[in-house]
Design a protein around this motif. Sequence first.
Motif, PDB file in Angstrom:
ATOM      1  N   VAL A  19       0.816  -1.385   0.039  1.00 44.39           N
ATOM      2  CA  VAL A  19      -0.071  -0.049   0.039  1.00 44.39           C
ATOM      3  C   VAL A  19       0.954   1.321  -0.154  1.00 44.39           C
ATOM      4  N   ALA A  20       1.865   1.209   0.811  1.00 49.31           N
ATOM      5  CA  ALA A  20       2.784   2.468   0.600  1.00 49.31           C
ATOM      6  C   ALA A  20       3.564   2.719  -0.332  1.00 49.31           C
ATOM      7  N   LEU A  21       3.960   1.580  -1.005  1.00 45.77           N
ATOM      8  CA  LEU A  21       4.674   1.701  -2.599  1.00 45.77           C
ATOM      9  C   LEU A  21       3.732   2.375  -3.505  1.00 45.77           C
ATOM     10  N   GLY A  22       2.488   1.733  -3.451  1.00 47.00           N
ATOM     11  CA  GLY A  22       1.451   2.206  -4.315  1.00 47.00           C
ATOM     12  C   GLY A  22       0.939   3.552  -4.193  1.00 47.00           C
ATOM     13  N   LEU A  23       0.618   4.029  -2.597  1.00 44.59           N
ATOM     14  CA  LEU A  23       0.474   5.396  -2.557  1.00 44.59           C
ATOM     15  C   LEU A  23       1.465   6.387  -2.836  1.00 44.59           C
ATOM     16  N   GLY A  24       2.606   5.682  -2.710  1.00 42.62           N
ATOM     17  CA  GLY A  24       3.713   6.642  -2.928  1.00 42.62           C
ATOM     18  C   GLY A  24       3.912   7.034  -4.382  1.00 42.62           C
TER      19      GLY A  24
END
Length: 278
Positions: free
Chosen positions: A158-163
């Motif tokens: 999720v963090a990679l995608g949101l970033g």
Amino acid sequence: MICALGSAVCFGLASVLQAVAARSTAPGTGSGVDPALLLRAVRQWRYVAGLALDGLGFLLQVVALRSLPIYTVGAALAASLAVTAVAAARLLRVRLSGAEWGAVGVVCAGLAMLGLASGEEGDKGGSTGLRFVMLGIALAVLLLGAVAGRLPDRARAVALGLGAGCGFGVVEVTVRLIDDVSPGALVANPAAYALLLGGGAAFLLLTSALQRGSVTAATAGMVIGETIGPALVGVVWLGDRTRDGFGWLAILGFAVAVTGALALARFGEAPEPAPTTP
């Protein structure tokens, strides 16, 4: 609107090619963002072809952002997942369920509503402070990628995608903040550096997300990051508006298009074709 939809087609097809290339690339030793992953991926023709489509899509995106509000272009770019889903069904022979075909239709309906409701782009140039804020967000995206490897698997995805979505959102906003493209003006404009850092970081985080963890969760995070924030910036600080009396339709169309894209999030990862029996 034609340019925005053309950009979505380019990005959607590129996602299929890049996801296949990223998944077949040897992983690094860490669990977070691997800068060398891009160097390994570009050795594959599918990834290079995807980059070429990304380049064409970016040019069409710039043209669209010069005539349409950011919220319309952002929703159109999120709709690239519908293109990815259809491309996966045709090129990789992936079977779409009835619900997923329905989600493709929902995305199209949302874009149609946005097309009817969208006014012209805002006439505000954006303050110097907003340019520095965009640069700060781009740097924050890089920092997020650096710490993503310490997170649990799903949270990391999720963090990679949101970033990645925030990085692409920085690109959407900064295109509107760059009026003078002469060398001297670009060097003095923080938005130019934000565009380069945001775009580069977004590609790095997205490539890592395509190879590691839940790509569905990463893609959902990316859709949220590249649509909601930039749309608010366009309306609040850049003067984006709808046609008179059509504000409700624009809000509804935006929500419908993004919801449909989220329903297709699993196609951020190009599924492998089903094995055939000899």
